[in-house]
Write a protein that holds these residues in place. Structure first.
Motif, PDB file in Angstrom:
ATOM      1  N   VAL A  94     -39.804  -3.349 -27.527  1.00  0.00           N
ATOM      2  CA  VAL A  94     -38.602  -2.551 -27.825  1.00  0.00           C
ATOM      3  C   VAL A  94     -38.910  -1.405 -28.775  1.00  0.00           C
ATOM      4  O   VAL A  94     -38.027  -0.616 -29.098  1.00  0.00           O
ATOM      5  N   SER A  95     -40.142  -1.279 -29.231  1.00  0.00           N
ATOM      6  CA  SER A  95     -40.468  -0.278 -30.247  1.00  0.00           C
ATOM      7  C   SER A  95     -40.641   1.128 -29.685  1.00  0.00           C
ATOM      8  O   SER A  95     -40.457   2.112 -30.401  1.00  0.00           O
ATOM      9  N   PHE A  96     -40.989   1.235 -28.411  1.00  0.00           N
ATOM     10  CA  PHE A  96     -41.293   2.557 -27.866  1.00  0.00           C
ATOM     11  C   PHE A  96     -40.037   3.395 -27.655  1.00  0.00           C
ATOM     12  O   PHE A  96     -40.018   4.591 -27.950  1.00  0.00           O
ATOM     13  N   ASP A  97     -38.966   2.790 -27.148  1.00  0.00           N
ATOM     14  CA  ASP A  97     -37.751   3.548 -26.827  1.00  0.00           C
ATOM     15  C   ASP A  97     -36.522   2.745 -27.248  1.00  0.00           C
ATOM     16  O   ASP A  97     -35.765   2.252 -26.413  1.00  0.00           O
ATOM     17  N   PRO A  98     -36.305   2.621 -28.554  1.00  0.00           N
ATOM     18  CA  PRO A  98     -35.199   1.778 -29.032  1.00  0.00           C
ATOM     19  C   PRO A  98     -33.813   2.290 -28.610  1.00  0.00           C
ATOM     20  O   PRO A  98     -32.900   1.492 -28.390  1.00  0.00           O
ATOM     21  N   GLU A  99     -33.668   3.591 -28.482  1.00  0.00           N
ATOM     22  CA  GLU A  99     -32.360   4.128 -28.097  1.00  0.00           C
ATOM     23  C   GLU A  99     -31.977   3.663 -26.692  1.00  0.00           C
ATOM     24  O   GLU A  99     -30.832   3.259 -26.440  1.00  0.00           O
ATOM     25  N   ARG A 100     -32.923   3.691 -25.771  1.00  0.00           N
ATOM     26  CA  ARG A 100     -32.641   3.240 -24.411  1.00  0.00           C
ATOM     27  C   ARG A 100     -32.327   1.745 -24.396  1.00  0.00           C
ATOM     28  O   ARG A 100     -31.410   1.300 -23.704  1.00  0.00           O
ATOM     29  N   VAL A 101     -33.083   0.964 -25.161  1.00  0.00           N
ATOM     30  CA  VAL A 101     -32.847  -0.481 -25.221  1.00  0.00           C
ATOM     31  C   VAL A 101     -31.413  -0.759 -25.677  1.00  0.00           C
ATOM     32  O   VAL A 101     -30.706  -1.591 -25.086  1.00  0.00           O
ATOM     33  N   MET A 102     -30.988  -0.064 -26.706  1.00  0.00           N
ATOM     34  CA  MET A 102     -29.648  -0.316 -27.250  1.00  0.00           C
ATOM     35  C   MET A 102     -28.542   0.210 -26.340  1.00  0.00           C
ATOM     36  O   MET A 102     -27.490  -0.426 -26.189  1.00  0.00           O
ATOM     37  N   SER A 103     -28.773   1.355 -25.703  1.00  0.00           N
ATOM     38  CA  SER A 103     -27.739   1.913 -24.824  1.00  0.00           C
ATOM     39  C   SER A 103     -27.546   1.057 -23.576  1.00  0.00           C
ATOM     40  O   SER A 103     -26.427   0.927 -23.060  1.00  0.00           O
ATOM     41  N   GLN A 104     -28.623   0.429 -23.094  1.00  0.00           N
ATOM     42  CA  GLN A 104     -28.527  -0.408 -21.897  1.00  0.00           C
ATOM     43  C   GLN A 104     -28.102  -1.843 -22.218  1.00  0.00           C
ATOM     44  O   GLN A 104     -27.756  -2.592 -21.308  1.00  0.00           O
ATOM     45  N   ASN A 105     -28.141  -2.201 -23.487  1.00  0.00           N
ATOM     46  CA  ASN A 105     -27.814  -3.575 -23.896  1.00  0.00           C
ATOM     47  C   ASN A 105     -26.858  -3.540 -25.084  1.00  0.00           C
ATOM     48  O   ASN A 105     -27.294  -3.615 -26.247  1.00  0.00           O
ATOM     49  N   PRO A 106     -25.557  -3.421 -24.826  1.00  0.00           N
ATOM     50  CA  PRO A 106     -24.561  -3.273 -25.899  1.00  0.00           C
ATOM     51  C   PRO A 106     -24.541  -4.439 -26.886  1.00  0.00           C
ATOM     52  O   PRO A 106     -24.040  -4.290 -28.003  1.00  0.00           O
ATOM     53  N   SER A 107     -25.074  -5.587 -26.498  1.00  0.00           N
ATOM     54  CA  SER A 107     -25.074  -6.739 -27.406  1.00  0.00           C
ATOM     55  C   SER A 107     -26.078  -6.570 -28.550  1.00  0.00           C
ATOM     56  O   SER A 107     -26.005  -7.276 -29.557  1.00  0.00           O
ATOM     57  N   VAL A 108     -27.005  -5.631 -28.407  1.00  0.00           N
ATOM     58  CA  VAL A 108     -28.027  -5.411 -29.432  1.00  0.00           C
ATOM     59  C   VAL A 108     -27.495  -4.437 -30.472  1.00  0.00           C
ATOM     60  O   VAL A 108     -27.126  -3.304 -30.161  1.00  0.00           O
ATOM     61  N   ASP A 109     -27.494  -4.868 -31.715  1.00  0.00           N
ATOM     62  CA  ASP A 109     -26.960  -4.042 -32.806  1.00  0.00           C
ATOM     63  C   ASP A 109     -28.024  -3.198 -33.495  1.00  0.00           C
ATOM     64  O   ASP A 109     -27.739  -2.101 -33.965  1.00  0.00           O
ATOM     65  N   TYR A 110     -29.242  -3.722 -33.567  1.00  0.00           N
ATOM     66  CA  TYR A 110     -30.329  -3.018 -34.266  1.00  0.00           C
ATOM     67  C   TYR A 110     -31.650  -3.241 -33.526  1.00  0.00           C
ATOM     68  O   TYR A 110     -31.864  -4.286 -32.928  1.00  0.00           O
ATOM     69  N   VAL A 111     -32.517  -2.244 -33.615  1.00  0.00           N
ATOM     70  CA  VAL A 111     -33.901  -2.395 -33.186  1.00  0.00           C
ATOM     71  C   VAL A 111     -34.792  -1.950 -34.337  1.00  0.00           C
ATOM     72  O   VAL A 111     -34.627  -0.856 -34.884  1.00  0.00           O
ATOM     73  N   MET A 112     -35.714  -2.821 -34.736  1.00  0.00           N
ATOM     74  CA  MET A 112     -36.704  -2.467 -35.756  1.00  0.00           C
ATOM     75  C   MET A 112     -38.016  -2.170 -35.055  1.00  0.00           C
ATOM     76  O   MET A 112     -38.518  -3.005 -34.300  1.00  0.00           O
ATOM     77  N   PHE A 113     -38.573  -0.991 -35.272  1.00  0.00           N
ATOM     78  CA  PHE A 113     -39.781  -0.593 -34.556  1.00  0.00           C
ATOM     79  C   PHE A 113     -40.908  -0.294 -35.539  1.00  0.00           C
ATOM     80  O   PHE A 113     -40.687   0.047 -36.692  1.00  0.00           O
ATOM     81  N   GLY A 114     -42.121  -0.458 -35.040  1.00  0.00           N
ATOM     82  CA  GLY A 114     -43.279  -0.247 -35.890  1.00  0.00           C
ATOM     83  C   GLY A 114     -43.584  -1.471 -36.738  1.00  0.00           C
ATOM     84  O   GLY A 114     -43.099  -2.573 -36.482  1.00  0.00           O
ATOM     85  N   GLU A 115     -44.413  -1.285 -37.751  1.00  0.00           N
ATOM     86  CA  GLU A 115     -44.782  -2.387 -38.641  1.00  0.00           C
ATOM     87  C   GLU A 115     -43.538  -2.894 -39.350  1.00  0.00           C
ATOM     88  O   GLU A 115     -42.810  -2.123 -39.974  1.00  0.00           O
ATOM     89  N   GLY A 116     -43.307  -4.216 -39.294  1.00  0.00           N
ATOM     90  CA  GLY A 116     -41.968  -4.705 -39.559  1.00  0.00           C
ATOM     91  C   GLY A 116     -41.634  -5.245 -40.923  1.00  0.00           C
ATOM     92  O   GLY A 116     -40.450  -5.380 -41.256  1.00  0.00           O
ATOM     93  N   GLU A 117     -42.623  -5.568 -41.765  1.00  0.00           N
ATOM     94  CA  GLU A 117     -42.312  -6.313 -42.991  1.00  0.00           C
ATOM     95  C   GLU A 117     -41.352  -5.556 -43.909  1.00  0.00           C
ATOM     96  O   GLU A 117     -40.310  -6.086 -44.328  1.00  0.00           O
TER      97      GLU A 117
END
Length: 584
Positions: A94-117
């Motif tokens: 989900v890190s490469f294109d978080p906007e598309r992931v969220m627009s296609q999946n309304p249940s997702v509120d946030y996407v954290m991309f890249g190194e996560g800590e």
């Protein structure tokens, strides 16, 4: 605020290092953070119910190509049964294109991309205070019905600032693989790999690494799998770790590394000569031996040097070698891939992994997919269907061949029988596996499952139908392969060779103290009936051990021979038994 970190692993034995990093990074400030791991084989209703019943406020999923579809289904249904639940995703898928992931999946509120800590910590701080996410690097969020993608977060400079995810209590990892990293990043820029999107390699300190490895050794875990993209990118770093593991070897734990073989120098080679059998396992990505292909995918591998290294390490007979090939790379036709296969097969690694190109999101080979006419699946894992060099029919043939390699080579259970066929009747190993695949297709064997005995029977039938020459010798060799791998009586499709008073002779043999000292010293003072539970004694028409040692010379004469198989060998890395030619 009750938070769940979770994922769907491919297998039960897998554990997710990323989740453990996140938990330990925030646990001093946020106590109610929990880890639960499921697998893609779990019932989806079971997972849904388990998460729902524990009444979390936030659920965070780690997303990969093998679990993304089921993860998104879970997100949708979790939101239906608990509309107030906050759902966040992270991970490479989900890190490469978080906007598309969220627009296609309304249940997702946030996407954290890249190194996560650091992103995860700041995410929890903002959630706890009810603040906005406008300036949180590495996060995509929704506000007033719109999706915002913030800037990327810089990489952590000092990896030791990340607390270790492992403490002295490793009880949760019983019968599981522990994943570990001593570095992050990769020095290479392979076009099919996401590691190429992060430049540079960062290392954990040696003190930190030794502390963690000491815990694994103390707990005698079964296997530690390093996820360093190129473990030996820095020789000083990798050799220091391997020397530490040798010096502190517990005689049990296995350590798996992904290495570049042509970086191994003479000092490292001398060190590897004397390590315990089974201490190390090397995975080596060859991918292709075609020069034009290697250049096109930006991979810097010297196959000639790699071959020399693999051959020398193989001679030590102490380290399992897994060599990887990828079908579907640029400029590699079916016939060119055949050459790559034969080149790697002729090195005789313990395993030859034949994979198929996956056009991962964000990889340069996918960005430039039109250049080579790539057609691939829209769904994860985005595997190739065809390109300008291989048709879909070619890919299907290689799929069948891959299964033959898994059954007849990587299983390790028919190694001598297959080697005999290759050496005496085929100039190309690829052609043998191609013929086996065709035989399976013609006889409808791909459509049903087969137990281990049936696999041996199929190879015997194949030989008797397609090759025929000295069929009794081949049957003897196949029987040897079977008995060296399996304790128990012979399957009924093998011919029994009897000698007079066989049972009496075995009884006398096991009551002779000199025989026990010579062949079965671990059974001194053990009753013969109990020794028989650990061994098998089988007769052969030929001196099979001599036949193998002389390179499968089919001119060998018949000579009834008795072999003792001992299945109680303590280190069964390369063999499931040890065996001796005996006189009854």
């Amino acid at each position: 605020m009750k938070v769940l970190l979770t994922t769907l692993s491919a297998k039960y034995v897998h554990t997710t290092l990323a989740l453990r990093y996140l938990k330990t990074y925030v646990e001093n400030e946020f106590e109610d953070v929990f880890i639960e791991e499921y697998t893609i084989n779990n019932n989806m209703d079971y997972i849904l119910g388990e998460i729902y019943k524990k009444k979390y406020d936030i659920v965070c999923f780690s997303c990969y190509i093998w679990n993304i579809e089921k993860t998104l289904i879970l997100c949708k249904n979790l939101k239906k049964v608990n509309p107030n639940l906050i759902i966040a995703l992270g991970g490479p898928e989900v890190s490469f294109d978080p906007e598309r992931v969220m627009s296609q999946n309304p249940s997702v509120d946030y996407v954290m991309f890249g190194e996560g800590e650091e992103t995860f910590k700041e995410f929890l701080e903002k959630q706890n205070k009810g603040e906005v996410f406008k300036h949180v690097a590495g996060i995509a969020y929704k506000e007033d019905g719109k999706i915002y993608v913030n800037e990327e977060r810089p990489l952590i400079g000092n990896l030791d600032s990340i607390p270790s995810p492992y403490d002295d209590d490793l009880s949760e990892y019983e019968n599981k693989i522990i994943y570990y990293e001593s570095s992050r990043g990769c020095p290479y820029n392979c076009s099919y790999c996401l590691s190429s999107t992060i430049r540079g390699v960062r290392f954990f300190s040696m003190d930190r690494v030794k502390r963690d490895l000491g815990i694994f050794l103390k707990n005698r875990v079964r296997q530690v799998k390093f996820v360093d993209r190129t473990f030996n990118a820095n020789k000083k770093h990798s050799l220091h770790i391997m020397k530490f593991l040798k010096e502190n070897d517990n005689g049990h734990t296995n350590f798996h590394f992904e290495i570049t073989a042509d970086l191994i120098d003479e000092e490292t080679m001398e060190f590897l000569k004397d390590v315990r059998e089974g201490l190390f396992q090397f995975e080596i990505g060859v991918q292709s031996t075609n020069d034009a292909t290697i250049k096109e995918i930006d991979r810097n591998v010297n196959f000639e040097k790699l071959s020399k290294v693999v051959k020398r390490v193989s001679e030590f007979k102490n380290t399992h070698l897994h060599l990887d090939l990828i079908a579907g790379l640029p400029f590699e036709t079916y016939d060119i891939f055949k050459k790559s296969f034969d080149d790697v097969y002729n090195l005789r690694p313990e395993q030859l992994q034949l994979g198929f190109l996956k056009l991962l999101k964000g990889s340069s080979i996918r960005v430039n997919e039109e250049k080579h006419g790539y057609v691939y699946k829209d769904e994860a894992p985005y595997e190739i269907l065809k390109n300008d060099y291989m048709s879909y029919e070619d890919i299907l043939k290689l799929k069948d061949l891959e299964e033959m390699v898994e059954i007849y080579y990587n299983s390790g259970g028919l190694r001598h029988s297959v080697e005999y066929i290759v050496k005496n009747f085929y100039t190309s190993p690829f052609k043998l596996y191609e013929d086996l695949a065709q035989y399976w297709q013609e006889n409808g064997l791909f459509h049903v499952s087969h137990n281990k005995q049936k696999i041996y029977k199929i190879l015997l039938d194949f030989y008797n139908e397609k090759i025929k020459e000295k069929a009794d010798l081949f049957e003897d060799l196949l029987k040897f392969d079977y008995m060296s791998q399996h304790k128990g009586s012979l399957p009924n499709f093998f011919k029994r060779i009897t000698i007079d008073n066989m049972n009496v002779r075995i009884h006398d043999f096991l009551h002779d103290e000199e025989n026990i000292r010579k062949y079965l010293s671990q059974y001194e003072n053990v009753l013969a009936k109990n020794i028989l539970k650990k061994i098998e004694i089988v007769n052969f028409n030929y001196d099979i051990l001599l036949f193998i040692n002389k390179g499968y010379d089919k001119d060998i004469e018949e000579s009834i021979t008795t072999i003792l198989f001992d299945y109680d060998k303590k280190t069964k890395v390369f063999h499931k038994s040890i065996y001796y030619k005996i006189q009854l």
